[in-house]
Design a protein around this motif. Structure first.
Motif, PDB file in Angstrom:
ATOM      1  N   ILE A 102       0.844  -1.234  -0.129  1.00  0.00           N
ATOM      2  CA  ILE A 102      -0.019  -0.107   0.095  1.00  0.00           C
ATOM      3  C   ILE A 102       0.862   1.123  -0.064  1.00  0.00           C
ATOM      4  O   ILE A 102       0.736   2.189  -0.700  1.00  0.00           O
ATOM      5  N   SER A 103       1.891   1.449   0.637  1.00  0.00           N
ATOM      6  CA  SER A 103       2.870   2.313   0.794  1.00  0.00           C
ATOM      7  C   SER A 103       3.465   2.842  -0.281  1.00  0.00           C
ATOM      8  O   SER A 103       3.481   3.865  -0.826  1.00  0.00           O
ATOM      9  N   VAL A 104       3.924   1.835  -1.049  1.00  0.00           N
ATOM     10  CA  VAL A 104       4.739   1.956  -2.585  1.00  0.00           C
ATOM     11  C   VAL A 104       3.614   2.287  -3.449  1.00  0.00           C
ATOM     12  O   VAL A 104       4.083   3.275  -4.321  1.00  0.00           O
ATOM     13  N   LEU A 105       2.503   1.620  -3.619  1.00  0.00           N
ATOM     14  CA  LEU A 105       1.595   1.933  -4.445  1.00  0.00           C
ATOM     15  C   LEU A 105       1.038   3.298  -4.526  1.00  0.00           C
ATOM     16  O   LEU A 105       1.310   3.955  -5.448  1.00  0.00           O
ATOM     17  N   LEU A 106       0.727   4.108  -3.120  1.00  0.00           N
ATOM     18  CA  LEU A 106       0.463   5.508  -3.108  1.00  0.00           C
ATOM     19  C   LEU A 106       1.430   6.442  -3.530  1.00  0.00           C
ATOM     20  O   LEU A 106       1.247   7.169  -4.131  1.00  0.00           O
ATOM     21  N   GLN A 107       2.868   5.971  -3.294  1.00  0.00           N
ATOM     22  CA  GLN A 107       3.857   6.913  -3.720  1.00  0.00           C
ATOM     23  C   GLN A 107       4.186   6.797  -5.257  1.00  0.00           C
ATOM     24  O   GLN A 107       4.300   7.708  -5.833  1.00  0.00           O
ATOM     25  N   GLU A 108       3.882   5.449  -5.793  1.00  0.00           N
ATOM     26  CA  GLU A 108       4.053   5.398  -7.262  1.00  0.00           C
ATOM     27  C   GLU A 108       2.738   5.908  -7.986  1.00  0.00           C
ATOM     28  O   GLU A 108       3.011   6.548  -9.080  1.00  0.00           O
ATOM     29  N   LEU A 109       1.649   6.518  -7.346  1.00  0.00           N
ATOM     30  CA  LEU A 109       0.636   7.265  -7.909  1.00  0.00           C
ATOM     31  C   LEU A 109       0.984   8.585  -7.815  1.00  0.00           C
ATOM     32  O   LEU A 109       0.011   9.270  -8.158  1.00  0.00           O
ATOM     33  N   GLY A 110       1.844   8.998  -7.175  1.00  0.00           N
ATOM     34  CA  GLY A 110       2.356  10.452  -7.226  1.00  0.00           C
ATOM     35  C   GLY A 110       1.934  11.250  -5.645  1.00  0.00           C
ATOM     36  O   GLY A 110       1.963  12.327  -5.744  1.00  0.00           O
ATOM     37  N   PHE A 111       1.740  10.261  -4.663  1.00  0.00           N
ATOM     38  CA  PHE A 111       1.283  11.093  -3.468  1.00  0.00           C
ATOM     39  C   PHE A 111       2.668  11.024  -2.480  1.00  0.00           C
ATOM     40  O   PHE A 111       3.464   9.783  -2.466  1.00  0.00           O
ATOM     41  N   PRO A 112       3.026  12.166  -1.897  1.00  0.00           N
ATOM     42  CA  PRO A 112       4.221  12.437  -1.057  1.00  0.00           C
ATOM     43  C   PRO A 112       3.701  11.737   0.275  1.00  0.00           C
ATOM     44  O   PRO A 112       2.538  11.448   0.541  1.00  0.00           O
ATOM     45  N   PRO A 113       4.581  11.519   1.197  1.00  0.00           N
ATOM     46  CA  PRO A 113       4.586  10.816   2.331  1.00  0.00           C
ATOM     47  C   PRO A 113       3.585  11.812   3.287  1.00  0.00           C
ATOM     48  O   PRO A 113       2.936  11.156   4.198  1.00  0.00           O
ATOM     49  N   SER A 114       3.528  13.116   3.223  1.00  0.00           N
ATOM     50  CA  SER A 114       2.713  13.657   4.048  1.00  0.00           C
ATOM     51  C   SER A 114       1.325  13.559   3.734  1.00  0.00           C
ATOM     52  O   SER A 114       0.327  14.336   4.195  1.00  0.00           O
ATOM     53  N   LYS A 115       0.960  13.220   2.429  1.00  0.00           N
ATOM     54  CA  LYS A 115      -0.446  13.282   1.849  1.00  0.00           C
ATOM     55  C   LYS A 115      -1.426  12.755   2.831  1.00  0.00           C
ATOM     56  O   LYS A 115      -1.154  11.368   2.987  1.00  0.00           O
ATOM     57  N   GLN A 116      -2.382  13.248   3.226  1.00  0.00           N
ATOM     58  CA  GLN A 116      -3.492  12.882   4.135  1.00  0.00           C
ATOM     59  C   GLN A 116      -4.642  12.298   3.189  1.00  0.00           C
ATOM     60  O   GLN A 116      -5.204  13.062   2.212  1.00  0.00           O
ATOM     61  N   PHE A 117      -5.365  11.228   3.704  1.00  0.00           N
ATOM     62  CA  PHE A 117      -6.583  10.519   3.085  1.00  0.00           C
ATOM     63  C   PHE A 117      -7.864  10.359   3.810  1.00  0.00           C
ATOM     64  O   PHE A 117      -7.503  10.235   5.194  1.00  0.00           O
ATOM     65  N   LYS A 118      -8.865  10.746   3.547  1.00  0.00           N
ATOM     66  CA  LYS A 118     -10.055  10.518   4.372  1.00  0.00           C
ATOM     67  C   LYS A 118     -10.591   9.108   4.216  1.00  0.00           C
ATOM     68  O   LYS A 118     -10.476   8.722   2.990  1.00  0.00           O
ATOM     69  N   LEU A 119     -10.743   8.488   5.154  1.00  0.00           N
ATOM     70  CA  LEU A 119     -11.301   7.017   5.235  1.00  0.00           C
ATOM     71  C   LEU A 119     -12.676   6.983   5.838  1.00  0.00           C
ATOM     72  O   LEU A 119     -12.900   7.507   6.980  1.00  0.00           O
ATOM     73  N   ALA A 120     -13.396   6.429   5.177  1.00  0.00           N
ATOM     74  CA  ALA A 120     -15.009   6.464   5.514  1.00  0.00           C
ATOM     75  C   ALA A 120     -15.699   5.207   4.739  1.00  0.00           C
ATOM     76  O   ALA A 120     -15.460   4.935   3.473  1.00  0.00           O
ATOM     77  N   ARG A 121     -16.413   4.302   5.367  1.00  0.00           N
ATOM     78  CA  ARG A 121     -17.236   3.123   5.084  1.00  0.00           C
ATOM     79  C   ARG A 121     -18.377   3.895   4.484  1.00  0.00           C
ATOM     80  O   ARG A 121     -19.312   3.220   3.686  1.00  0.00           O
ATOM     81  N   THR A 122     -19.079   5.043   5.229  1.00  0.00           N
ATOM     82  CA  THR A 122     -20.350   5.506   5.084  1.00  0.00           C
ATOM     83  C   THR A 122     -20.063   7.042   5.076  1.00  0.00           C
ATOM     84  O   THR A 122     -19.297   7.384   5.782  1.00  0.00           O
ATOM     85  N   ILE A 123     -20.832   7.774   4.184  1.00  0.00           N
ATOM     86  CA  ILE A 123     -21.031   9.248   4.423  1.00  0.00           C
ATOM     87  C   ILE A 123     -22.484   9.460   4.414  1.00  0.00           C
ATOM     88  O   ILE A 123     -23.348   8.874   3.644  1.00  0.00           O
ATOM     89  N   ASN A 124     -22.782  10.262   5.628  1.00  0.00           N
ATOM     90  CA  ASN A 124     -24.235  10.263   5.813  1.00  0.00           C
ATOM     91  C   ASN A 124     -24.955   9.210   5.844  1.00  0.00           C
ATOM     92  O   ASN A 124     -26.305   9.091   5.310  1.00  0.00           O
ATOM     93  N   GLN A 125     -24.505   8.235   6.492  1.00  0.00           N
ATOM     94  CA  GLN A 125     -25.135   6.724   6.528  1.00  0.00           C
ATOM     95  C   GLN A 125     -25.373   6.065   5.339  1.00  0.00           C
ATOM     96  O   GLN A 125     -26.090   4.885   5.470  1.00  0.00           O
ATOM     97  N   VAL A 126     -24.606   6.439   4.111  1.00  0.00           N
ATOM     98  CA  VAL A 126     -24.685   5.575   3.179  1.00  0.00           C
ATOM     99  C   VAL A 126     -23.374   5.038   2.617  1.00  0.00           C
ATOM    100  O   VAL A 126     -22.369   5.767   2.837  1.00  0.00           O
ATOM    101  N   GLU A 127     -23.360   3.621   2.112  1.00  0.00           N
ATOM    102  CA  GLU A 127     -22.175   3.035   2.020  1.00  0.00           C
ATOM    103  C   GLU A 127     -21.630   3.640   0.996  1.00  0.00           C
ATOM    104  O   GLU A 127     -22.311   3.959  -0.249  1.00  0.00           O
ATOM    105  N   THR A 128     -20.246   3.736   1.036  1.00  0.00           N
ATOM    106  CA  THR A 128     -19.704   4.727   0.034  1.00  0.00           C
ATOM    107  C   THR A 128     -18.980   3.779  -1.265  1.00  0.00           C
ATOM    108  O   THR A 128     -17.748   3.652  -1.428  1.00  0.00           O
ATOM    109  N   SER A 129     -19.772   2.797  -1.717  1.00  0.00           N
ATOM    110  CA  SER A 129     -19.315   1.882  -2.844  1.00  0.00           C
ATOM    111  C   SER A 129     -19.762   2.603  -4.230  1.00  0.00           C
ATOM    112  O   SER A 129     -20.491   3.672  -4.336  1.00  0.00           O
ATOM    113  N   TRP A 130     -19.344   1.967  -5.213  1.00  0.00           N
ATOM    114  CA  TRP A 130     -19.664   2.503  -6.750  1.00  0.00           C
ATOM    115  C   TRP A 130     -21.100   2.385  -7.156  1.00  0.00           C
ATOM    116  O   TRP A 130     -21.420   2.855  -8.183  1.00  0.00           O
ATOM    117  N   ALA A 131     -21.825   1.626  -6.186  1.00  0.00           N
ATOM    118  CA  ALA A 131     -23.019   1.046  -6.547  1.00  0.00           C
ATOM    119  C   ALA A 131     -24.005   2.351  -6.805  1.00  0.00           C
ATOM    120  O   ALA A 131     -24.841   2.325  -7.875  1.00  0.00           O
TER     121      ALA A 131
END
Length: 432
Positions: free
Chosen positions: A389-418
């Motif tokens: 995961i750490s190597v993949l993110l850097q290969e995609l162009g993200f620096p070590p300090s880059k922060q991501f939001k992690l969420a399974r739901t937003i406003n109680q709705v699942e965050t899937s592509w569906a």
């Protein structure tokens, strides 16, 4: 004598009027407000208490299971739809597990169809689009086996009372998966309809991984490969995104490659895999794509983290493109990005949180060295997964300090592509 006769006539009329009023009131009360009679077209809507509703049913046929999302949308002709309710059910295993006996997938599909029928008023069945999209699990199957599975599902859909067409059952293109996930996230955050910037989406599944964001710099569009840039209509607006899906670089497929295995079943060869990414004293079994492998740690030599990092970098070498401008965009990250952050106790399993690239890297060094305080019963693959995961993110162009939001739901709705895929499909029906 005339008065009694006249009173009798009035009494009779009164009884008749009371009876008619009773029949009218009883009939009105016995008909639910949200149901209306007669058959409906694809543009029909269901009205309840002055509100207008439409429904959509999306089957997500993933590599590890099949999930059904039943969406109820509140419609307003002047605005984008509002998600009013979602019903969700999941079954295991995934469709690909029935590759050699496709008919055996029927029971699970019928079970999920019954959930849809019980969640939607019968008067709306014929106007509700029913769709199944399969992801990496079926993309990795031989074409003929995948087609037999899709044909089995298609026949079941055509027998259902919902709106099903020739394109209702298909293997989802990885790029469409990324776009649909991006639509979902930005719809739920409210950014899809606003004038401000949208958020990016990172998804790490079992068989593939996606990155999608809306470039703000014209140079990004001009310098990116032509098939990485897509434009589409949604809610009367045109959106242009940078999006790409890397098939075979999902976490489970990457594990196999890093361990030295092959996607194709070994022909009389060994299914034993030895790797420096596993604890030196570890020996166990691991199943992937219906093959059970014996996996072992390599005897102590060079430090585990450095040895594993070397393996991961070789697997990813030349396979991932750095996405210019991505480092400046706010991103949500999903699936295994989320799960591994939970394993490290960096985020709460229910609430989610934030994580940086350097947190994955630092955790990988601790876990691989055996000094991690992560869960006592942690997976023997945790070192490998975190390095990847750490190597993949850097290969995609993200620096070590880059922060991501992690969420399974937003406003109680699942965050899937569906959800995004359902919107996309409903938009396509408008053009018929």
């Amino acid at each position: 004598m005339k008065r009694p006769k006249l009173a009798g006539v009035f009494l009779l009329l009164g009884v008749l009027l009371a009876y008619l009023m009773f029949v009218k009131n009883h009939y009105s009360a016995s008909r639910p407000d949200h149901l209306t009679p007669h058959h409906r077209t694809a543009d029909s809507r269901t009205t309840a208490a002055g509100r207008s509703f439409r429904y959509g049913v999306m089957f997500d046929a993933g590599s590890t299971g099949t999930r059904v999302h039943i969406f109820r949308f509140q419609m307003d002709s002047k605005e984008a739809p509002r998600l009013d309710h979602e019903t969700f059910r999941a079954i295991k295993p995934g469709l690909s597990a029935y590759a050699d006996e496709p008919h055996k997938c029927s029971d699970g599909i019928l079970q999920l169809l019954q959930v849809a029928k019980s969640s939607i008023p019968p008067s709306s069945w014929t106007s509700t689009p029913l769709v199944l999209k399969a992801t990496a699990g079926l993309r990795l199957l031989p074409g003929e086996k995948a087609q037999h599975l899709l044909d089995t599902v298609r026949a079941l859909f055509l027998e259902s009372p919902f709106l099903s067409r020739d394109d209702s059952v298909s293997i989802m293109d990885g790029t469409d998966e990324g776009i649909s996930g991006w639509i979902t996230v930005n719809f739920l955050t409210g950014d899809l309809h606003g004038d401000g910037p949208t958020v990016g989406m990172l998804d790490l599944g079992g068989g593939s991984t996606q990155i999608t964001f809306s470039p703000q710099d014209e140079k990004t569009i001009q310098t990116s490969p032509i098939d990485y840039i897509r434009s589409f209509q949604m809610f009367n607006n045109t959106h242009t995104v940078y999006t790409h899906s890397y098939l075979g670089l999902g976490l489970m497929s990457a594990r196999l490659a890093i361990l030295g295995g092959m996607d194709a079943p070994p022909l009389g060869g060994s299914t034993e895999l030895v790797s420096p990414c596993l604890p030196a004293d570890f020996s166990g079994s691991w199943e992937h794509a219906d093959i059970t492998y014996t996996v072992k740690g390599q005897k102590a030599g060079e430090p585990v983290y450095e040895a594993c990092l070397n393996k991961v970098e070789k697997v990813l070498y030349g396979k991932v493109m750095k996405a210019s401008e991505a480092a400046e965009v706010d991103f949500y990250a999903f699936s295994y990005y989320y799960d591994r952050a939970v394993d490290l106790e960096v985020i709460d399993e229910q609430q989610g949180g934030t994580v940086t690239v350097s947190q994955y890297t630092d955790a990988a060094k601790r876990v691989c060295s055996g000094s991690s305080s992560a869960r006592p019963l942690q997976s023997p693959f945790l070192c490998l997964d975190l390095v990847y995961i750490s190597v993949l993110l850097q290969e995609l162009g993200f620096p070590p300090s880059k922060q991501f939001k992690l969420a399974r739901t937003i406003n109680q709705v699942e965050t899937s592509w569906a959800l995004g895929a359902t919107f996309h499909y409903m938009e396509s029906l408008k053009n018929l």
